[in-house]
Design a protein around this motif. Structure first.
Motif, PDB file in Angstrom:
ATOM      1  N   VAL A 128      14.887  -4.968  -2.781  1.00 43.02           N
ATOM      2  CA  VAL A 128      14.318  -3.822  -3.479  1.00 43.02           C
ATOM      3  C   VAL A 128      15.290  -3.345  -4.550  1.00 43.02           C
ATOM      4  CG1 VAL A 128      13.380  -1.500  -3.221  1.00 43.02           C
ATOM      5  CG2 VAL A 128      12.980  -3.195  -1.449  1.00 43.02           C
ATOM      6  N   LEU A 182      14.407  -3.013  -8.408  1.00 43.78           N
ATOM      7  CA  LEU A 182      14.598  -1.765  -9.159  1.00 43.78           C
ATOM      8  C   LEU A 182      15.512  -2.004 -10.357  1.00 43.78           C
ATOM      9  CD1 LEU A 182      15.004   0.913  -6.339  1.00 43.78           C
ATOM     10  CD2 LEU A 182      13.392   1.051  -8.242  1.00 43.78           C
ATOM     11  N   ILE A 202       6.169   5.461 -14.892  1.00 44.57           N
ATOM     12  CA  ILE A 202       5.990   5.365 -13.434  1.00 44.57           C
ATOM     13  C   ILE A 202       4.974   4.265 -13.104  1.00 44.57           C
ATOM     14  CG2 ILE A 202       4.996   6.556 -11.434  1.00 44.57           C
ATOM     15  CD1 ILE A 202       6.295   9.139 -12.471  1.00 44.57           C
ATOM     16  N   ARG A 203       3.859   4.287 -13.795  1.00 40.87           N
ATOM     17  CA  ARG A 203       2.796   3.313 -13.481  1.00 40.87           C
ATOM     18  C   ARG A 203       3.257   1.883 -13.790  1.00 40.87           C
ATOM     19  NH1 ARG A 203      -2.961   3.006 -16.633  1.00 40.87           N
ATOM     20  NH2 ARG A 203      -4.133   1.710 -15.144  1.00 40.87           N
ATOM     21  N   LEU A 217       6.094   0.790 -11.374  1.00 38.12           N
ATOM     22  CA  LEU A 217       5.626   0.435 -10.023  1.00 38.12           C
ATOM     23  C   LEU A 217       4.930  -0.925 -10.026  1.00 38.12           C
ATOM     24  CD1 LEU A 217       4.270   3.827  -8.579  1.00 38.12           C
ATOM     25  CD2 LEU A 217       6.385   2.643  -7.955  1.00 38.12           C
ATOM     26  N   HIS A 218       4.176  -1.196 -11.079  1.00 40.54           N
ATOM     27  CA  HIS A 218       3.523  -2.512 -11.159  1.00 40.54           C
ATOM     28  C   HIS A 218       4.570  -3.628 -11.232  1.00 40.54           C
ATOM     29  CE1 HIS A 218      -0.758  -1.948 -11.124  1.00 40.54           C
ATOM     30  NE2 HIS A 218      -0.692  -0.968 -12.012  1.00 40.54           N
ATOM     31  N   LEU A 255       7.598  -3.517 -10.152  1.00 36.79           N
ATOM     32  CA  LEU A 255       8.262  -3.560  -8.841  1.00 36.79           C
ATOM     33  C   LEU A 255       7.399  -4.314  -7.829  1.00 36.79           C
ATOM     34  CD1 LEU A 255      10.904  -2.351  -7.809  1.00 36.79           C
ATOM     35  CD2 LEU A 255       9.682  -0.219  -7.315  1.00 36.79           C
ATOM     36  N   ALA A 256       6.114  -3.981  -7.802  1.00 40.28           N
ATOM     37  CA  ALA A 256       5.200  -4.631  -6.845  1.00 40.28           C
ATOM     38  C   ALA A 256       5.144  -6.132  -7.111  1.00 40.28           C
ATOM     39  CB  ALA A 256       3.809  -4.015  -6.950  1.00 40.28           C
ATOM     40  N   THR A 257       5.086  -6.505  -8.384  1.00 42.80           N
ATOM     41  CA  THR A 257       5.000  -7.927  -8.725  1.00 42.80           C
ATOM     42  C   THR A 257       6.247  -8.665  -8.254  1.00 42.80           C
ATOM     43  OG1 THR A 257       3.643  -7.380 -10.636  1.00 42.80           O
ATOM     44  CG2 THR A 257       4.695  -9.543 -10.648  1.00 42.80           C
ATOM     45  N   LEU A 316       8.328  -7.756  -5.893  1.00 46.17           N
ATOM     46  CA  LEU A 316       8.384  -7.761  -4.426  1.00 46.17           C
ATOM     47  C   LEU A 316       7.421  -8.803  -3.854  1.00 46.17           C
ATOM     48  CD1 LEU A 316       8.586  -3.917  -3.819  1.00 46.17           C
ATOM     49  CD2 LEU A 316      10.399  -5.591  -3.410  1.00 46.17           C
ATOM     50  N   GLU A 317       6.265  -8.908  -4.467  1.00 47.73           N
ATOM     51  CA  GLU A 317       5.307  -9.932  -4.002  1.00 47.73           C
ATOM     52  C   GLU A 317       5.876 -11.325  -4.203  1.00 47.73           C
ATOM     53  OE1 GLU A 317       0.784  -8.610  -4.015  1.00 47.73           O
ATOM     54  OE2 GLU A 317       1.623  -8.679  -6.033  1.00 47.73           O
ATOM     55  N   GLY A 377       5.550  -8.341  -0.483  1.00 52.40           N
ATOM     56  CA  GLY A 377       4.399  -7.503  -0.787  1.00 52.40           C
ATOM     57  C   GLY A 377       3.142  -7.852  -0.015  1.00 52.40           C
ATOM     58  N   ARG A 393       0.208  -8.159   2.423  1.00 49.37           N
ATOM     59  CA  ARG A 393      -0.455  -7.232   3.342  1.00 49.37           C
ATOM     60  C   ARG A 393      -0.988  -8.004   4.524  1.00 49.37           C
ATOM     61  NH1 ARG A 393      -0.532  -1.701   1.952  1.00 49.37           N
ATOM     62  NH2 ARG A 393       1.382  -1.983   0.839  1.00 49.37           N
TER      63      ARG A 393
END
Lengths: 200, 240
Positions: free
Chosen positions: A137, A141, A180-181, A184-185, A187-189, A191-192, A197, A199
């Motif tokens: 993470v 970041l 922010i938006r 976060l996208h 970051l999510a990418t 992490l996936e 990421g 689920r």
């Protein structure tokens, strides 16, 4: 081992989802096992956000009592129980922070915390950065722009609204919500891509 | 560009709990209507959940579990034994629009007798026996369980045996003033059907739901009960 944290022989092997279903049938031992697994994480996040162990324990209690009362709100198909509980803890801590009294207490608490652990450092972002233990993470970041990282950490760990963040950083509100938006996208990418990421 | 672009731009801040109350409500309404927005929020939450999980665990204060345990056992089920059952039930969120559907159906329904399914919620003659029966229903792994939930109303657990006999654990509901009563309904048909008048201060109340009943609701009605709901439900939930 701290009191109340001994693993249950009967429930230790059951999945979180199975334990939540048992909670729906009033099994207190299942509830205890869920507390044993996730209580420290919930309390740790609430402590970090509120800077006050007494208020953090109120959040801890609130989160677990709500799980007992509303087990149906956890949907195993939509993610892990720990994420669900941490989201509850974050949301309730933020609600608490947004009363002026609580914010004043937090500021006072953070001053004490800084004095104890990090004398002379008044950067919230840096403080947060040092507390982050997940290398993955942290790397994700670090890949963000400084502006995206700052906006996200102030909002998430500082408990500020995006409007407050905009005021603090002297940036237009639209810029901050965009950072922010987008941040976060990204970051999510990342992490996936790193396998964090997925689920269940 | 989406017609909802201004709202979509707030999804990141929403995922971080960084909106004020007005914006939060607007986004939640938008999310109910937009599958695209819900999909984006799921993606954003991957990042937010990772941020939450980066925080250090902290040792919980001494006695924290005891206090939680006291809080969860100080409810309607406090006298029930700890149960050790295989978990078989699957649970689902209460349907979002049931309140509106109930209000609409109430306006359409033609007079319903309360019928034989009604059980009075006032102190049963043998409370211990009812409790034993309710306990047995909870132990029945084929029984369906549900939680009736609503804004500002304590959660109410229900269990319904395969034959349709059910028990409602209403001990957390606040007492109603004189002249009012809680009432239990099923919302599965074209119109709400009364299952039980629960009384102003219910504890464990038996009722007959029928084997197929799925969605249940509780309302606050004028005593001795109503043929059709006179108000929006206080709590709604599904059996699973």
């Amino acid at each position: 081992m701290e009191p109340g944290m001994e693993p249950s022989r009967e429930h230790g092997e059951r999945s979180d989802a199975e334990l939540v279903r048992a909670v729906a049938r009033f099994e207190e031992a299942a509830m205890h096992e869920l507390y044993r697994r996730h209580g420290r994480a919930v309390f740790g996040l609430a402590c970090r956000l509120l800077g006050d162990t007494m208020r953090a324990e109120e959040i801890l209690q609130d989160v677990f009592v709500r799980l007992w009362e509303h087990p149906e709100r956890f949907e195993p198909g939509r993610g892990e129980l720990r994420s669900f509980l941490l989201r509850q803890a974050h949301s309730r801590s933020i609600d608490r922070l947004r009363s002026d009294t609580a914010r004043a207490r937090r500021e006072e608490g953070h001053e004490v915390e800084r004095a104890r652990f990090n004398p002379g450092d008044d950067s919230l972002e840096r403080e947060v950065w040092e507390l982050i233990r997940s290398e993955t993470v942290k790397e994700a970041l670090a890949a963000l722009s400084a502006g995206e990282r700052e906006a996200i950490t102030l909002a998430y760990f500082g408990g500020y609204t995006y409007r407050e963040v905009a005021t603090m950083l002297r940036e237009p509100e639209g810029t901050i919500k965009g950072r922010i938006r987008v941040g976060l996208h990204k970051l999510a990418t990342r992490l996936e891509s790193a396998g964090l990421g997925a689920r269940s | 560009m989406s017609a909802h672009a201004p709202l979509d731009e707030l999804l990141g801040a929403y995922a971080l709990d960084a909106l004020d109350e007005t914006e939060r409500r607007a986004i939640e309404e938008h999310l109910e209507q937009s599958a695209e927005a819900r999909a984006e929020l799921r993606q954003l939450r991957i990042a937010v959940d990772a941020l939450g999980a980066t925080e250090r665990d902290a040792s919980c204060p001494e006695g924290a579990w005891d206090r939680i345990h006291a809080a969860i056992t100080d409810g309607p089920d406090r006298d029930l034994p700890v149960l050790h059952l295989p978990a078989t039930a699957r649970r689902h969120r209460p349907p979002r629009l049931v309140a509106a559907a109930l209000a609409l159906a109430a306006a359409l329904v033609v007079g319903l007798g309360l019928g034989a399914a009604v059980h009075r919620g006032q102190a049963p003659s043998n409370e211990a026996a009812v409790e034993r029966l309710a306990d047995a229903a909870l132990k029945d792994t084929n029984a369906r369980v549900g939680t009736l939930a609503g804004e500002g109303t304590p959660a109410v657990r229900v269990v319904v045996e395969p034959g349709g006999h059910g028990y409602l654990f209403g001990g957390d509901l606040p007492s109603l003033p004189p002249g009012r009563t809680y009432q239990l309904w099923t919302l599965d048909g074209a119109a709400p059907v009364s299952l039980a008048v629960l009384g102003p201060n219910p504890r464990i109340v038996p009722f007959s739901a029928g084997a197929a009943a799925t969605t249940l609701a509780i309302t606050d009605e004028a005593a001795p009960g109503a043929a059709v709901p006179g108000s929006a439900p206080l709590a709604v939930g599904t059996l699973a």
